[in-house]
Design a protein around this motif. Structure first.
Motif, PDB file in Angstrom:
ATOM      1  N   UNK A 298     -29.926   6.482  15.276  1.00 41.22           N
ATOM      2  CA  UNK A 298     -30.169   7.836  14.768  1.00 41.22           C
ATOM      3  C   UNK A 298     -31.633   7.976  14.333  1.00 41.22           C
ATOM      4  N   UNK A 299     -32.154   6.980  13.651  1.00 42.44           N
ATOM      5  CA  UNK A 299     -33.569   7.032  13.226  1.00 42.44           C
ATOM      6  C   UNK A 299     -34.505   7.110  14.423  1.00 42.44           C
ATOM      7  N   UNK A 300     -34.227   6.305  15.454  1.00 46.07           N
ATOM      8  CA  UNK A 300     -35.081   6.295  16.651  1.00 46.07           C
ATOM      9  C   UNK A 300     -35.096   7.646  17.351  1.00 46.07           C
ATOM     10  N   UNK A 301     -34.004   8.401  17.230  1.00 44.69           N
ATOM     11  CA  UNK A 301     -33.875   9.684  17.928  1.00 44.69           C
ATOM     12  C   UNK A 301     -34.023  10.890  16.981  1.00 44.69           C
ATOM     13  N   UNK A 302     -34.429  10.622  15.735  1.00 42.07           N
ATOM     14  CA  UNK A 302     -34.588  11.683  14.727  1.00 42.07           C
ATOM     15  C   UNK A 302     -33.321  12.501  14.508  1.00 42.07           C
ATOM     16  N   UNK A 303     -32.182  11.815  14.553  1.00 47.66           N
ATOM     17  CA  UNK A 303     -30.890  12.439  14.272  1.00 47.66           C
ATOM     18  C   UNK A 303     -30.667  12.374  12.760  1.00 47.66           C
ATOM     19  N   UNK A 304     -30.311  13.499  12.135  1.00 41.85           N
ATOM     20  CA  UNK A 304     -30.111  13.473  10.684  1.00 41.85           C
ATOM     21  C   UNK A 304     -28.954  12.560  10.270  1.00 41.85           C
ATOM     22  N   UNK A 305     -29.179  11.873   9.155  1.00 43.95           N
ATOM     23  CA  UNK A 305     -28.179  10.971   8.587  1.00 43.95           C
ATOM     24  C   UNK A 305     -27.764  11.531   7.235  1.00 43.95           C
ATOM     25  N   UNK A 306     -26.463  11.728   7.072  1.00 41.40           N
ATOM     26  CA  UNK A 306     -25.878  12.165   5.807  1.00 41.40           C
ATOM     27  C   UNK A 306     -25.004  11.013   5.307  1.00 41.40           C
ATOM     28  N   UNK A 307     -25.128  10.682   4.039  1.00 44.93           N
ATOM     29  CA  UNK A 307     -24.292   9.629   3.461  1.00 44.93           C
ATOM     30  C   UNK A 307     -23.718  10.150   2.151  1.00 44.93           C
ATOM     31  N   UNK A 308     -22.410   9.980   2.017  1.00 50.11           N
ATOM     32  CA  UNK A 308     -21.717  10.508   0.839  1.00 50.11           C
ATOM     33  C   UNK A 308     -21.087   9.367   0.053  1.00 50.11           C
ATOM     34  N   UNK A 309     -21.109   9.529  -1.268  1.00 51.44           N
ATOM     35  CA  UNK A 309     -20.474   8.577  -2.187  1.00 51.44           C
ATOM     36  C   UNK A 309     -19.304   9.272  -2.851  1.00 51.44           C
ATOM     37  N   UNK A 310     -18.173   8.564  -2.913  1.00 50.79           N
ATOM     38  CA  UNK A 310     -17.064   9.075  -3.714  1.00 50.79           C
ATOM     39  C   UNK A 310     -17.407   8.804  -5.176  1.00 50.79           C
ATOM     40  N   UNK A 311     -17.274   9.837  -5.991  1.00 52.95           N
ATOM     41  CA  UNK A 311     -17.670   9.754  -7.390  1.00 52.95           C
ATOM     42  C   UNK A 311     -16.450   9.940  -8.269  1.00 52.95           C
ATOM     43  N   UNK A 312     -16.155   8.933  -9.066  1.00 54.71           N
ATOM     44  CA  UNK A 312     -15.021   8.993  -9.986  1.00 54.71           C
ATOM     45  C   UNK A 312     -15.427   9.613 -11.312  1.00 54.71           C
ATOM     46  N   UNK A 313     -14.450   9.866 -12.159  1.00 53.32           N
ATOM     47  CA  UNK A 313     -14.745  10.440 -13.480  1.00 53.32           C
ATOM     48  C   UNK A 313     -15.508   9.447 -14.353  1.00 53.32           C
ATOM     49  N   UNK A 314     -16.144   9.966 -15.393  1.00 51.29           N
ATOM     50  CA  UNK A 314     -16.855   9.101 -16.342  1.00 51.29           C
ATOM     51  C   UNK A 314     -15.912   8.003 -16.817  1.00 51.29           C
ATOM     52  N   UNK A 315     -16.439   6.795 -16.871  1.00 49.68           N
ATOM     53  CA  UNK A 315     -15.649   5.656 -17.320  1.00 49.68           C
ATOM     54  C   UNK A 315     -14.927   4.929 -16.202  1.00 49.68           C
ATOM     55  N   UNK A 316     -14.841   5.524 -15.012  1.00 53.39           N
ATOM     56  CA  UNK A 316     -14.177   4.856 -13.890  1.00 53.39           C
ATOM     57  C   UNK A 316     -15.152   3.864 -13.248  1.00 53.39           C
ATOM     58  N   UNK A 317     -14.638   2.897 -12.475  1.00 53.78           N
ATOM     59  CA  UNK A 317     -15.529   1.926 -11.832  1.00 53.78           C
ATOM     60  C   UNK A 317     -16.553   2.573 -10.892  1.00 53.78           C
ATOM     61  N   UNK A 318     -16.222   3.747 -10.324  1.00 53.23           N
ATOM     62  CA  UNK A 318     -17.169   4.398  -9.419  1.00 53.23           C
ATOM     63  C   UNK A 318     -17.695   5.704 -10.017  1.00 53.23           C
ATOM     64  N   UNK A 319     -17.903   5.710 -11.324  1.00 51.85           N
ATOM     65  CA  UNK A 319     -18.546   6.858 -11.977  1.00 51.85           C
ATOM     66  C   UNK A 319     -19.994   6.935 -11.510  1.00 51.85           C
TER      67      UNK A 319
END
Length: 174
Positions: A38-59
């Protein structure tokens, strides 16, 4: 047909947690190859993180919430965003980013197959995009009911056609 790469939930806490993802290193390698292409071809990269509530392991901001450093994503050129639901479009600006970039073909990779991969493929199709699920670049963990390999095979078969087109990493040409 303008394309974009969407990387879902490839986070430290999910990938390196107590339950290891099925074939994780191969999947990670395939995603890294797609990022490079994708970088070589200038294709946009979107990356998403799952976000947990405050205090959760993935806050937000926690060590487990971080995207995998091995992906070598760059917030200056890649579009990094957070979500709180399995569907990466729900409550995010993903659809607007894709539309503003003229993207209609979305390659989907990451974790977890039966939750966020499934929900996002279906939502992308409902929004009129052409989702391509990269069959060998998404994964999940075993459950008490099904092995991860069966979950992945089932979703590749179920999503193919009505909700996404299934493609392998080696067959992708941006």
């Amino acid at each position: 047909m303008p394309s974009a790469l969407l990387i879902i939930d490839m986070q430290v806490g999910l990938f390196h947690g107590p339950d290891k993802p099925h074939d994780g290193e191969r999947v990670l390698g395939n995603i890294r190859r797609l990022i490079q292409q994708a970088r070589e071809r200038n294709v946009p990269i979107h990356a998403v993180r799952h976000t947990g509530p405050d205090g959760s392991p993935i806050a937000a901001g926690s060590p487990f919430w971080q995207l995998l450093p091995e992906l070598e994503l760059d917030g200056d050129i890649d579009i990094l965003f957070n979500k709180t639901r399995p569907n990466a479009f729900h409550g995010t600006s993903l659809a607007q980013h894709l539309r503003s970039g003229g993207v209609d073909e979305l390659l989907i990779v990451g974790m977890k197959t039966q939750y966020c991969i499934d929900s996002t493929c279906r939502a992308a199709a409902d929004l009129g995009l052409k989702p391509l699920l990269v069959a060998d670049a998404h994964t999940c963990m075993d459950t008490p009911v099904l092995a991860a390999s069966a979950i992945i095979e089932h979703h590749n078969a179920t999503l193919n056609g009505a909700f996404a087109r299934i493609i392998n990493t080696a067959d992708i040409q941006f």
